[in-house]
Design a protein around this motif. Structure first.
Motif, PDB file in Angstrom:
ATOM      1  N   ILE A   1     -17.253 -29.904  35.394  1.00  0.00           N
ATOM      2  CA  ILE A   1     -18.136 -30.839  34.691  1.00  0.00           C
ATOM      3  C   ILE A   1     -18.093 -30.591  33.187  1.00  0.00           C
ATOM      4  N   PHE A   2     -17.844 -31.649  32.450  1.00  0.00           N
ATOM      5  CA  PHE A   2     -17.880 -31.658  30.985  1.00  0.00           C
ATOM      6  C   PHE A   2     -19.032 -32.527  30.491  1.00  0.00           C
ATOM      7  N   SER A   3     -19.373 -33.543  31.271  1.00  0.00           N
ATOM      8  CA  SER A   3     -20.421 -34.498  30.923  1.00  0.00           C
ATOM      9  C   SER A   3     -21.761 -33.811  30.683  1.00  0.00           C
ATOM     10  N   SER A   4     -22.540 -34.382  29.777  1.00  0.00           N
ATOM     11  CA  SER A   4     -23.907 -33.895  29.548  1.00  0.00           C
ATOM     12  C   SER A   4     -24.886 -34.787  30.305  1.00  0.00           C
ATOM     13  N   PRO A   5     -25.939 -34.209  30.892  1.00  0.00           N
ATOM     14  CA  PRO A   5     -26.829 -34.992  31.750  1.00  0.00           C
ATOM     15  C   PRO A   5     -27.815 -35.851  30.982  1.00  0.00           C
ATOM     16  N   SER A   6     -28.231 -36.934  31.632  1.00  0.00           N
ATOM     17  CA  SER A   6     -29.384 -37.726  31.203  1.00  0.00           C
ATOM     18  C   SER A   6     -30.433 -37.611  32.300  1.00  0.00           C
ATOM     19  N   VAL A   7     -31.691 -37.543  31.912  1.00  0.00           N
ATOM     20  CA  VAL A   7     -32.778 -37.338  32.873  1.00  0.00           C
ATOM     21  C   VAL A   7     -33.835 -38.413  32.635  1.00  0.00           C
ATOM     22  N   VAL A   8     -33.991 -39.299  33.611  1.00  0.00           N
ATOM     23  CA  VAL A   8     -34.922 -40.420  33.493  1.00  0.00           C
ATOM     24  C   VAL A   8     -35.559 -40.679  34.851  1.00  0.00           C
ATOM     25  N   GLY A   9     -36.869 -40.898  34.880  1.00  0.00           N
ATOM     26  CA  GLY A   9     -37.546 -41.288  36.109  1.00  0.00           C
ATOM     27  C   GLY A   9     -37.425 -40.285  37.228  1.00  0.00           C
ATOM     28  N   GLY A  10     -37.399 -38.997  36.898  1.00  0.00           N
ATOM     29  CA  GLY A  10     -37.290 -37.978  37.929  1.00  0.00           C
ATOM     30  C   GLY A  10     -35.904 -37.816  38.495  1.00  0.00           C
ATOM     31  N   ARG A  11     -34.889 -38.349  37.803  1.00  0.00           N
ATOM     32  CA  ARG A  11     -33.512 -38.217  38.270  1.00  0.00           C
ATOM     33  C   ARG A  11     -32.611 -37.694  37.157  1.00  0.00           C
ATOM     34  N   VAL A  12     -31.569 -36.996  37.591  1.00  0.00           N
ATOM     35  CA  VAL A  12     -30.550 -36.488  36.675  1.00  0.00           C
ATOM     36  C   VAL A  12     -29.272 -37.280  36.918  1.00  0.00           C
ATOM     37  N   TYR A  13     -28.693 -37.842  35.851  1.00  0.00           N
ATOM     38  CA  TYR A  13     -27.439 -38.584  35.935  1.00  0.00           C
ATOM     39  C   TYR A  13     -26.371 -37.817  35.164  1.00  0.00           C
ATOM     40  N   ILE A  14     -25.249 -37.502  35.838  1.00  0.00           N
ATOM     41  CA  ILE A  14     -24.211 -36.705  35.203  1.00  0.00           C
ATOM     42  C   ILE A  14     -22.873 -36.976  35.886  1.00  0.00           C
ATOM     43  N   GLY A  15     -21.793 -36.935  35.106  1.00  0.00           N
ATOM     44  CA  GLY A  15     -20.465 -37.176  35.641  1.00  0.00           C
ATOM     45  C   GLY A  15     -19.708 -35.880  35.884  1.00  0.00           C
ATOM     46  N   GLU A  16     -18.560 -35.983  36.572  1.00  0.00           N
ATOM     47  CA  GLU A  16     -17.706 -34.830  36.827  1.00  0.00           C
ATOM     48  C   GLU A  16     -16.287 -35.142  36.371  1.00  0.00           C
ATOM     49  N   GLY A  17     -15.537 -34.083  36.063  1.00  0.00           N
ATOM     50  CA  GLY A  17     -14.134 -34.233  35.720  1.00  0.00           C
ATOM     51  C   GLY A  17     -13.824 -33.917  34.271  1.00  0.00           C
ATOM     52  N   LEU A  18     -12.687 -33.261  34.057  1.00  0.00           N
ATOM     53  CA  LEU A  18     -12.098 -33.093  32.743  1.00  0.00           C
ATOM     54  C   LEU A  18     -10.869 -33.993  32.658  1.00  0.00           C
ATOM     55  N   HIS A  19     -10.144 -33.912  31.545  1.00  0.00           N
ATOM     56  CA  HIS A  19      -9.234 -34.996  31.213  1.00  0.00           C
ATOM     57  C   HIS A  19      -8.111 -35.219  32.219  1.00  0.00           C
ATOM     58  N   HIS A  20      -7.658 -34.173  32.903  1.00  0.00           N
ATOM     59  CA  HIS A  20      -6.559 -34.355  33.853  1.00  0.00           C
ATOM     60  C   HIS A  20      -7.050 -34.725  35.249  1.00  0.00           C
ATOM     61  N   ASP A  21      -8.375 -34.763  35.467  1.00  0.00           N
ATOM     62  CA  ASP A  21      -8.923 -35.044  36.787  1.00  0.00           C
ATOM     63  C   ASP A  21      -8.954 -36.541  37.079  1.00  0.00           C
ATOM     64  N   THR A  22      -8.832 -36.885  38.344  1.00  0.00           N
ATOM     65  CA  THR A  22      -8.942 -38.268  38.808  1.00  0.00           C
ATOM     66  C   THR A  22      -9.891 -38.313  40.001  1.00  0.00           C
ATOM     67  N   ASP A  23     -10.240 -39.534  40.408  1.00  0.00           N
ATOM     68  CA  ASP A  23     -11.106 -39.744  41.576  1.00  0.00           C
ATOM     69  C   ASP A  23     -12.390 -38.922  41.462  1.00  0.00           C
ATOM     70  N   CYS A  24     -13.069 -39.084  40.339  1.00  0.00           N
ATOM     71  CA  CYS A  24     -14.312 -38.358  40.083  1.00  0.00           C
ATOM     72  C   CYS A  24     -15.521 -39.254  40.322  1.00  0.00           C
ATOM     73  N   ARG A  25     -16.715 -38.684  40.143  1.00  0.00           N
ATOM     74  CA  ARG A  25     -17.941 -39.411  40.470  1.00  0.00           C
ATOM     75  C   ARG A  25     -19.005 -39.235  39.394  1.00  0.00           C
ATOM     76  N   LEU A  26     -19.892 -40.211  39.337  1.00  0.00           N
ATOM     77  CA  LEU A  26     -21.143 -40.080  38.598  1.00  0.00           C
ATOM     78  C   LEU A  26     -22.231 -39.802  39.630  1.00  0.00           C
ATOM     79  N   TYR A  27     -23.011 -38.735  39.388  1.00  0.00           N
ATOM     80  CA  TYR A  27     -24.041 -38.335  40.340  1.00  0.00           C
ATOM     81  C   TYR A  27     -25.428 -38.768  39.872  1.00  0.00           C
ATOM     82  N   SER A  28     -26.263 -39.071  40.844  1.00  0.00           N
ATOM     83  CA  SER A  28     -27.703 -39.192  40.642  1.00  0.00           C
ATOM     84  C   SER A  28     -28.359 -38.122  41.501  1.00  0.00           C
TER      85      SER A  28
END
Length: 397
Positions: A183-210
Motif C-alpha cells: 500500500i502506497f495510498s493514503s487513507p480518507s476517513v468519512v462517516g465511520g469508514r476508511v477508504y484506501i487503495g492498494e498497489g505500487l507502480h508495477h502492480d496490477t489487478d488492485c483494489r480500493l477498500y472500504s
C-alpha cells in the motif's frame, strides 16, 4: 527491497526440484558416493558460493520454522467482510472526517487552529514487529484520537500491505487490516469508514477498500485493472480516485458500485473535487491537466502542460494549484526541471507559474494567502497565492 524479495518466490520450484533430485540420489546406493564426491569437489573449488548456499539453506529453514511455530502469527484482523450495521463497537464512532489526501482541498494536513510542536521530542514510535521490511510511504489521516495509515511490507519471499488504526495518544495498535498487495495510498476517513487503495507502480489487478473505521473489517473492495497509489477524495457520498493506467473512477461510497469511469489516462495522484468538478493530472503519457464533471465524469476542459503532473491539486476560490516536474517519483531527469502552477478553475487558463530546480512531487498547500510546497531540489517554498511571487524559500537539504 520488496521487489527483489517478491522475485525470489519465482525460483522456489527450481530449488525444490534440485533438492528432490539430490534426495533421490542419496537413496540410491550406487550414486551416494558420487554425490558426496561432487559436493566435496564443488565446495573445494567454490568455497564462497558453497558457504553462501549453506547459510541460505540453514537461514531459510530456520525462518520457515519460525513462521510456522511462532505465537500470534495470525493478523490482528482477519479481514472478514461484515455488513456496515454489524461493525465492531469497541470504540465509539466519531463525526469528524478526513475526506482527502492531507485533509481537504487546501492540502494542509491541519486539524485545528492550534500551533504545532515547538520541540522535536518524540511522543511515541510505532514499528511493525511482524515484517522483515516495512515502508510507510502512506501519509496518516487523523480523526478524533485515531491515526490511520497504510504500509508496504515484505518478508524473505513475499510482499504485502496493511492498513493500521493507531491510538493517537500512544501509538498502540487498535486494529490491523492485511492486504495481499503493498500500500502506497493514503487513507480518507468519512462517516465511520476508511477508504484506501492498494498497489505500487508495477502492480496490477488492485483494489480500493472500504473498511470499518472502528474495527478495520472489510465492508467492500472495488477491483481495478491497475494499481491504486492514488489517495481517494470522498464527497457527497461518492469516492473519487485514480487507478494508475486504468484511469479515474467514481464509486458509490456506501456500496462500492461504479458510478462512472474516465479511462485512457494514467493517474496516480489524489484527485480534487471542488464545486462539482473533479481535477487531476497525468504523470505518464501526455502531460495534461483535466477538469471533469463530478456527477457523470464527462470532460469539461483539459490542458497540455510542459512537465508531468505529480503534485495532487489544491484549491482556493476559483484557482487550482498543481505541482509539476520531469523525471519520475524515484529519480530526477538528467536535466531536472520543476514548476508550481495556478490555473483558472473554470477554463484551465494559466494564471502564473513558478520554476524550481527539480520536480514538485507533493501537493501544494494553501494557507492565509500563501501556497507552500517542497521540491526535489531540496527547498521548501512559500509563494504569494495570487501572483506566484516568491515570499521565501528555505533549503532543507
Amino acid at each position: 527491497l520488496l521487489g527483489p524479495l517478491s522475485a525470489l518466490v519465482s525460483i522456489i520450484p527450481q530449488i525444490l526440484a534440485v533438492l528432490g533430485i539430490a534426495l533421490l540420489a542419496i537413496f540410491k546406493r550406487d550414486t551416494y558416493s558420487m554425490l558426496i564426491f561432487r559436493i566435496r569437489e564443488f565446495s573445494s573449488h567454490h568455497k564462497a558460493v558453497a558457504t553462501i548456499l549453506a547459510l541460505a539453506i540453514v537461514g531459510g529453514t530456520g525462518w520457515f520454522a519460525y513462521q510456522a511455530l511462532r505465537p500470534g502469527s495470525l493478523p490482528v484482523n482477519a479481514n472478514a467482510k461484515v455488513p456496515p450495521t454489524q461493525s465492531g463497537n469497541r470504540f465509539a464512532p466519531t463525526s469528524d472526517a478526513w475526506s482527502a489526501f492531507r485533509g481537504g482541498i487546501a492540502r494542509t494536513g491541519h486539524l485545528d487552529n492550534l500551533p504545532g510542536p515547538t520541540t522535536a521530542e518524540v511522543a511515541w514510535l510505532f514499528k511493525e514487529p511482524e515484517a522483515v521490511v516495512a515502508d510507510f510511504s502512506s501519509s496518516p489521516a487523523v480523526v478524533g484520537n485515531r491515526v490511520y495509515i497504510g504500509s508496504a511490507q515484505g518478508s524473505f519471499f513475499s510482499s504485502s500491505g496493511a492498513v493500521y488504526c493507531l491510538d493517537a495518544n500512544n501509538g498502540n495498535i487498535i486494529w490491523r487490516h492485511s492486504s495481499p498487495i503493498q500500500i502506497f495510498s493514503s487513507p480518507s476517513v468519512v462517516g465511520g469508514r476508511v477508504y484506501i487503495g492498494e498497489g505500487l507502480h508495477h502492480d496490477t489487478d488492485c483494489r480500493l477498500y472500504s473498511l470499518d473505521a472502528n474495527s478495520g473489517q472489510e465492508i467492500w473492495a472495488f477491483p481495478t485493472a491497475s494499481h491504486v497509489e492514488s489517495s481517494p477524495f470522498v464527497s457527497q457520498g461518492k469516492v473519487y480516485f485514480g487507478a494508475g493506467e486504468d484511469g479515474v473512477y467514481c464509486v458509490d461510497a456506501l456500496e462500492g458500485k461504479e458510478i462512472w469511469h474516465f479511462p485512457s489516462v494514467h493517474v496516480d495522484m489524489s484527485p480534487l473535487v471542488w464545486k462539482g468538478v473533479v481535477y487531476f493530472g497525468t504523470g505518464y503519457g501526455e502531460s495534461r491537466i483535466y477538469a471533469v464533471d463530478a456527477n457523470d465524469g464527462k470532460e469539461i476542459w483539459s490542458k497540455v502542460v510542459d512537465y508531468p503532473v505529480w503534485g495532487s491539486p489544491s484549491a482556493r476560490e476559483d484557482t487550482i494549484y498543481f505541482g509539476l516536474g520531469n523525471g519520475d517519483f524515484t529519480q530526477s531527469a538528467d536535466e531536472p526541471q520543476g514548476r508550481a502552477i495556478a490555473v483558472n478553475a473554470k477554463n484551465g487558463e494559466l494564471l502564473w507559474a513558478y520554476e524550481t530546480g527539480d520536480s514538485v512531487l507533493t501537493a501544494v498547500s494553501y494557507h492565509n494567502g500563501f501556497v507552500y510546497f517542497g521540491s526535489r531540489d531540496g527547498h521548501l517554498y512559500a509563494l504569494n497565492a495570487a501572483n506566484g511571487a516568491l515570499h521565501w524559500s528555505s533549503s532543507i537539504g
